[in-house]
Design an enzyme around this catalytic site. Structure first.
Site, PDB file in Angstrom:
ATOM      1  N   LEU A  14       0.783  -1.232   0.000  1.00 12.74           N
ATOM      2  CA  LEU A  14       0.000   0.000   0.000  1.00 12.74           C
ATOM      3  C   LEU A  14       0.817   1.286   0.000  1.00 12.74           C
ATOM      4  O   LEU A  14       0.258   2.365   0.107  1.00 12.74           O
ATOM      5  CB  LEU A  14      -0.944   0.005   1.205  1.00 12.74           C
ATOM      6  CG  LEU A  14      -2.001  -1.089   1.196  1.00 12.74           C
ATOM      7  CD1 LEU A  14      -2.850  -1.016   2.455  1.00 12.74           C
ATOM      8  CD2 LEU A  14      -2.868  -1.019  -0.041  1.00 12.74           C
ATOM      9  N   LEU A  30       3.815   3.779  -1.925  1.00 14.79           N
ATOM     10  CA  LEU A  30       4.495   4.014  -3.195  1.00 14.79           C
ATOM     11  C   LEU A  30       5.937   3.545  -3.049  1.00 14.79           C
ATOM     12  O   LEU A  30       6.648   3.941  -2.134  1.00 14.79           O
ATOM     13  CB  LEU A  30       4.444   5.494  -3.560  1.00 14.79           C
ATOM     14  CG  LEU A  30       4.948   5.841  -4.950  1.00 14.79           C
ATOM     15  CD1 LEU A  30       4.139   5.114  -6.020  1.00 14.79           C
ATOM     16  CD2 LEU A  30       4.871   7.336  -5.180  1.00 14.79           C
ATOM     17  N   ASN A  64       1.796  -5.302  -9.827  1.00 12.67           N
ATOM     18  CA  ASN A  64       0.852  -5.106  -8.730  1.00 12.67           C
ATOM     19  C   ASN A  64      -0.511  -5.626  -9.155  1.00 12.67           C
ATOM     20  O   ASN A  64      -0.837  -5.653 -10.350  1.00 12.67           O
ATOM     21  CB  ASN A  64       0.750  -3.611  -8.381  1.00 12.67           C
ATOM     22  CG  ASN A  64      -0.086  -3.372  -7.146  1.00 12.67           C
ATOM     23  OD1 ASN A  64      -0.068  -4.149  -6.208  1.00 12.67           O
ATOM     24  ND2 ASN A  64      -0.822  -2.284  -7.146  1.00 12.67           N
ATOM     25  N   HIS A 110      -4.467  -4.716  -8.540  1.00 17.66           N
ATOM     26  CA  HIS A 110      -5.338  -3.653  -8.043  1.00 17.66           C
ATOM     27  C   HIS A 110      -6.786  -4.140  -8.090  1.00 17.66           C
ATOM     28  O   HIS A 110      -7.214  -4.683  -9.104  1.00 17.66           O
ATOM     29  CB  HIS A 110      -5.173  -2.402  -8.910  1.00 17.66           C
ATOM     30  CG  HIS A 110      -5.912  -1.224  -8.385  1.00 17.66           C
ATOM     31  ND1 HIS A 110      -5.478  -0.510  -7.285  1.00 17.66           N
ATOM     32  CD2 HIS A 110      -7.062  -0.650  -8.781  1.00 17.66           C
ATOM     33  CE1 HIS A 110      -6.331   0.472  -7.043  1.00 17.66           C
ATOM     34  NE2 HIS A 110      -7.303   0.405  -7.943  1.00 17.66           N
ATOM     35  N   ASP A 112      -0.625   3.196  -9.499  1.00 22.96           N
ATOM     36  CA  ASP A 112      -1.589   2.586 -10.418  1.00 22.96           C
ATOM     37  C   ASP A 112      -1.583   3.120 -11.841  1.00 22.96           C
ATOM     38  O   ASP A 112      -2.614   3.117 -12.514  1.00 22.96           O
ATOM     39  CB  ASP A 112      -3.006   2.709  -9.830  1.00 22.96           C
ATOM     40  CG  ASP A 112      -3.119   2.068  -8.462  1.00 22.96           C
ATOM     41  OD1 ASP A 112      -2.460   1.039  -8.230  1.00 22.96           O
ATOM     42  OD2 ASP A 112      -3.854   2.597  -7.615  1.00 22.96           O
TER      43      ASP A 112
END
Length: 105
Positions: free
Chosen positions: A20, A22, A35, A37, A78
């Site tokens: 969670l 950066l 990742n 999402h 993202d």
């Protein structure tokens, strides 16, 4: 520190899968960090868009489809290139919890 350990272990691919924060990704690992999402990107991504926040946003937007996105991680939240997306129906009676359960299937 994290990538020092990863280099020492001779890791080829890093999967964040729920990380969670950066992460500063060294150039040598560009394209080698992915990742998962819990929504369809590029919508419903970015700082603060995780867990129930994502599912609440999907429901508030009145979407009929949600899903998950596997993407390359980069220097922002993202925004890396999408590798794969899978979708699921958003039902009128959904709560953030019921939608999350369906997405995670």
């Amino acid at each position: 520190m994290l990538f020092k350990t990863i280099r020492k272990a001779e890791v080829d691919l890093v999967c964040l899968c729920g990380f969670l924060s950066l992460l500063v990704i060294p150039e040598v690992f560009a394209g080698r960090v992915i990742n998962i999402h819990p929504a369809l990107l590029p919508e419903f991504g970015g700082k603060g868009m995780y867990g129930h926040h994502v599912h609440e946003a999907v429901l508030a937007a009145g979407r009929t489809v949600s899903g998950c996105t596997v993407h390359h991680a980069d220097k922002t939240y993202d925004t890396g290139q999408t590798i794969l997306q899978r979708t699921c129906e958003v039902m009128s009676e959904d709560t953030p919890e019921s939608l999350a359960a369906r997405v995670f299937e």
